[in-house]
Design an enzyme around this catalytic site. Structure first.
Site, PDB file in Angstrom:
ATOM      1  N   THR A  14     -15.339  39.968  29.536  1.00 58.38           N
ATOM      2  CA  THR A  14     -13.991  39.525  29.150  1.00 58.38           C
ATOM      3  C   THR A  14     -13.999  38.089  28.630  1.00 58.38           C
ATOM      4  O   THR A  14     -12.958  37.459  28.524  1.00 58.38           O
ATOM      5  CB  THR A  14     -13.000  39.649  30.327  1.00 58.38           C
ATOM      6  OG1 THR A  14     -13.411  38.760  31.375  1.00 58.38           O
ATOM      7  CG2 THR A  14     -12.942  41.073  30.847  1.00 58.38           C
ATOM      8  N   THR A  15     -15.187  37.569  28.342  1.00 55.54           N
ATOM      9  CA  THR A  15     -15.326  36.258  27.697  1.00 55.54           C
ATOM     10  C   THR A  15     -16.263  36.416  26.499  1.00 55.54           C
ATOM     11  O   THR A  15     -17.082  37.342  26.478  1.00 55.54           O
ATOM     12  CB  THR A  15     -15.929  35.220  28.660  1.00 55.54           C
ATOM     13  OG1 THR A  15     -17.186  35.703  29.142  1.00 55.54           O
ATOM     14  CG2 THR A  15     -15.014  34.944  29.839  1.00 55.54           C
ATOM     15  N   HIS A  32     -14.340  27.413  32.364  1.00 57.40           N
ATOM     16  CA  HIS A  32     -13.712  28.701  32.058  1.00 57.40           C
ATOM     17  C   HIS A  32     -13.213  29.391  33.325  1.00 57.40           C
ATOM     18  O   HIS A  32     -12.269  30.171  33.280  1.00 57.40           O
ATOM     19  CB  HIS A  32     -14.696  29.638  31.351  1.00 57.40           C
ATOM     20  CG  HIS A  32     -15.201  29.098  30.040  1.00 57.40           C
ATOM     21  ND1 HIS A  32     -14.367  28.754  29.009  1.00 57.40           N
ATOM     22  CD2 HIS A  32     -16.450  28.836  29.601  1.00 57.40           C
ATOM     23  CE1 HIS A  32     -15.091  28.304  27.984  1.00 57.40           C
ATOM     24  NE2 HIS A  32     -16.353  28.333  28.320  1.00 57.40           N
ATOM     25  N   HIS A  34     -10.326  35.012  38.147  1.00 54.82           N
ATOM     26  CA  HIS A  34      -9.366  34.788  37.062  1.00 54.82           C
ATOM     27  C   HIS A  34      -7.958  34.733  37.641  1.00 54.82           C
ATOM     28  O   HIS A  34      -7.635  35.481  38.553  1.00 54.82           O
ATOM     29  CB  HIS A  34      -9.402  35.945  36.051  1.00 54.82           C
ATOM     30  CG  HIS A  34     -10.716  36.128  35.375  1.00 54.82           C
ATOM     31  ND1 HIS A  34     -11.039  35.512  34.195  1.00 54.82           N
ATOM     32  CD2 HIS A  34     -11.796  36.864  35.720  1.00 54.82           C
ATOM     33  CE1 HIS A  34     -12.263  35.860  33.832  1.00 54.82           C
ATOM     34  NE2 HIS A  34     -12.748  36.683  34.740  1.00 54.82           N
ATOM     35  N   HIS A  48     -14.298  38.917  40.029  1.00 53.06           N
ATOM     36  CA  HIS A  48     -15.290  39.688  39.277  1.00 53.06           C
ATOM     37  C   HIS A  48     -16.675  39.431  39.850  1.00 53.06           C
ATOM     38  O   HIS A  48     -17.144  38.285  39.834  1.00 53.06           O
ATOM     39  CB  HIS A  48     -15.294  39.290  37.792  1.00 53.06           C
ATOM     40  CG  HIS A  48     -14.133  39.844  37.042  1.00 53.06           C
ATOM     41  ND1 HIS A  48     -13.746  39.361  35.810  1.00 53.06           N
ATOM     42  CD2 HIS A  48     -13.279  40.856  37.340  1.00 53.06           C
ATOM     43  CE1 HIS A  48     -12.698  40.056  35.394  1.00 53.06           C
ATOM     44  NE2 HIS A  48     -12.392  40.959  36.304  1.00 53.06           N
ATOM     45  N   HIS A  76     -16.915  35.296  40.137  1.00 49.02           N
ATOM     46  CA  HIS A  76     -15.949  34.290  39.684  1.00 49.02           C
ATOM     47  C   HIS A  76     -14.550  34.886  39.741  1.00 49.02           C
ATOM     48  O   HIS A  76     -14.387  36.072  40.051  1.00 49.02           O
ATOM     49  CB  HIS A  76     -16.296  33.838  38.252  1.00 49.02           C
ATOM     50  CG  HIS A  76     -16.262  34.970  37.267  1.00 49.02           C
ATOM     51  ND1 HIS A  76     -17.376  35.699  36.925  1.00 49.02           N
ATOM     52  CD2 HIS A  76     -15.231  35.534  36.586  1.00 49.02           C
ATOM     53  CE1 HIS A  76     -17.031  36.643  36.063  1.00 49.02           C
ATOM     54  NE2 HIS A  76     -15.740  36.568  35.842  1.00 49.02           N
TER      55      HIS A  76
HETATM   56 ZN   LIG Z   1     -14.502  37.717  34.750  1.00 49.70          ZN
END
Ligand SMILES: [Zn+2]
Ligand SMILES: *[C@@H]1O[C@H](CO)[C@@H](O)[C@H](O)[C@H]1NC(C)=O
Ligand SMILES: *[C@@H]1O[C@H](CO)[C@@H](O)[C@H](O)[C@H]1NC(C)=O
Length: 365
Positions: free
Chosen positions: A266-267, A117, A170, A187, A168
């Protein structure tokens, strides 16, 4: 042959173009059959629709709230000036304070993970980082970590400690500023336990946007980028002596402008009640660094290898390991050969505000 059929069933539950094993086909990031990561239970998901198709259940069978929630993240952030004009400035005494010491690798304590992800960094040594979030002195069992959004300047306050658990990235950015995407967003995820309502854990995330530069690589990203696993489900240890100067991703405290609001993961499962901070001052990323991240989350073209020629393959276990290595999948990802065909993205689309308050910490106040 039985093994191959089970493998096909496992990976084709969602993406069935591979049923014809002779002709290769294209897989979204997180779905390719050579992935070393194993689905953890719950509904499988990807960024194919940027989150707009996220209906499903978690591993315990509980439905996600991604599409039904009304406090979802990310959001489109208005300019700090417009928030200030509307009276949504955060007085100095209500502002969050960040303290991120440098993370040092000893060769086996800092992991860079491609979890299917995102590219995520975790540490196995204690990390004495400290983020102080303001909360009211008078707390009840319903006082949440987002209470600061409703506090007044003169109100008696104290702070709770948020501890970073991982960070992590994005691409593109998840938050937009005045409708504008940035190429990358960092993030940093924190857990809070010292509020009555947070006994089982509340979360706060700090977001940092990155803008493209032609002035070369951002040295702050170098150590993580060098250890970035390009294959899904792979974990690389950062080499001994490598360091991550996490604090330097934030602008210096004197010029630190940020917005804060109540939002969600946001996941999936898109849990709400998080206190978000988004830094208004972007970091820099070079085109080469951006390209590497987009390759790590790329579309891949996969085909079954000639099984007889793949016997005897091995992992380089000393340098990296496989995500969830204790759970062997039904088939062998090593039987597949996949190549990158095009870049991809791992961001969720912006969510409606539904009247939520966004506060801004401006530097000139
Ligand atoms: Zn994130
Ligand atoms: C590195 O850190 C880990 C986690 O704190 C520890 O278990 C390990 O012994 C350390 N290794 C070395 C070589 O210092
Ligand atoms: C698979 O490998 C075997 C033995 O190496 C070889 O004889 C055969 O031609 C290969 N088949 C394909 C489709 O490459």
């Amino acid at each position: 042959m039985i093994r191959v059929q089970r493998l096909v069933l496992l990976f084709c539950a969602y993406y069935c173009c591979v049923l014809d094993l002779v002709s290769p086909c294209i897989y979204k990031y997180g779905t390719s059959p050579d992935s070393l990561s194993v689905p953890r239970g719950g509904t499988h998901w990807s960024y194919g629709m940027h989150g707009d198709d996220w209906t499903g259940v978690d591993a315990a069978g509980k439905p996600w709230i991604c599409l039904s929630g009304i406090r979802q993240s990310p959001i489109n952030v208005p300019t700090p000036h417009s928030l200030e004009v509307r009276g949504n400035s955060l007085p100095r005494n209500l502002r969050t304070r960040w303290n991120y010491p440098t993370i040092y690798s000893n060769g086996s304590n800092v992991e860079v993970i491609n979890n299917g992800h995102a590219i995520q960094v975790e540490w196995l040594s204690p990390y004495a980082a400290d983020v102080e979030i303001v909360v009211p002195v008078r707390q009840s069992s319903s006082t949440s970590v987002t209470a600061v959004l409703g506090m007044q300047q003169g109100e008696q306050s104290t702070t709770v400690r948020a501890t970073p658990t991982q960070f992590h990235f994005h691409t593109m950015s998840e938050h937009l500023i005045m409708g504008k995407h940035y190429p990358l967003e960092l993030h940093i995820v924190h857990k809070i336990t010292d509020l009555p309502a947070c006994a089982s854990g509340c979360y706060s995330v700090t977001g940092v946007l990155f803008e493209l530069t032609d002035d070369g690589d951002n040295p702050l990203l170098d150590s993580v980028w060098a250890a970035m696993p390009m294959r899904e489900g792979q974990i690389n240890f950062m080499p001994a002596g490598a360091e991550i100067r996490l604090g330097e991703f934030l602008p210096p405290a004197k010029v630190r402008e940020y917005v804060t609001y109540e939002g969600s993961l946001t996941t999936p499962p898109c849990t709400e009640g998080l206190l978000w901070h988004v830094m208004m001052h972007p970091q820099k990323i070079s085109r080469a660094q951006w390209k590497k991240y987009k390759t790590a989350v790329s579309f891949k073209d996969c085909a079954l290898k000639n099984a007889s020629s793949t016997a005897g393959h091995g992992h380089h276990r000393h340098h990296h390991r496989r995500l969830l290595a204790e759970e062997e999948p039904a088939g062998n990802p090593e039987d597949y050969t996949c190549k990158v065909v095009t870049y991809d993205f791992n961001y969720r689309s912006a969510q409606q505000l539904y009247g939520r308050v966004i506060k801004v910490a401006r530097v000139n106040q």
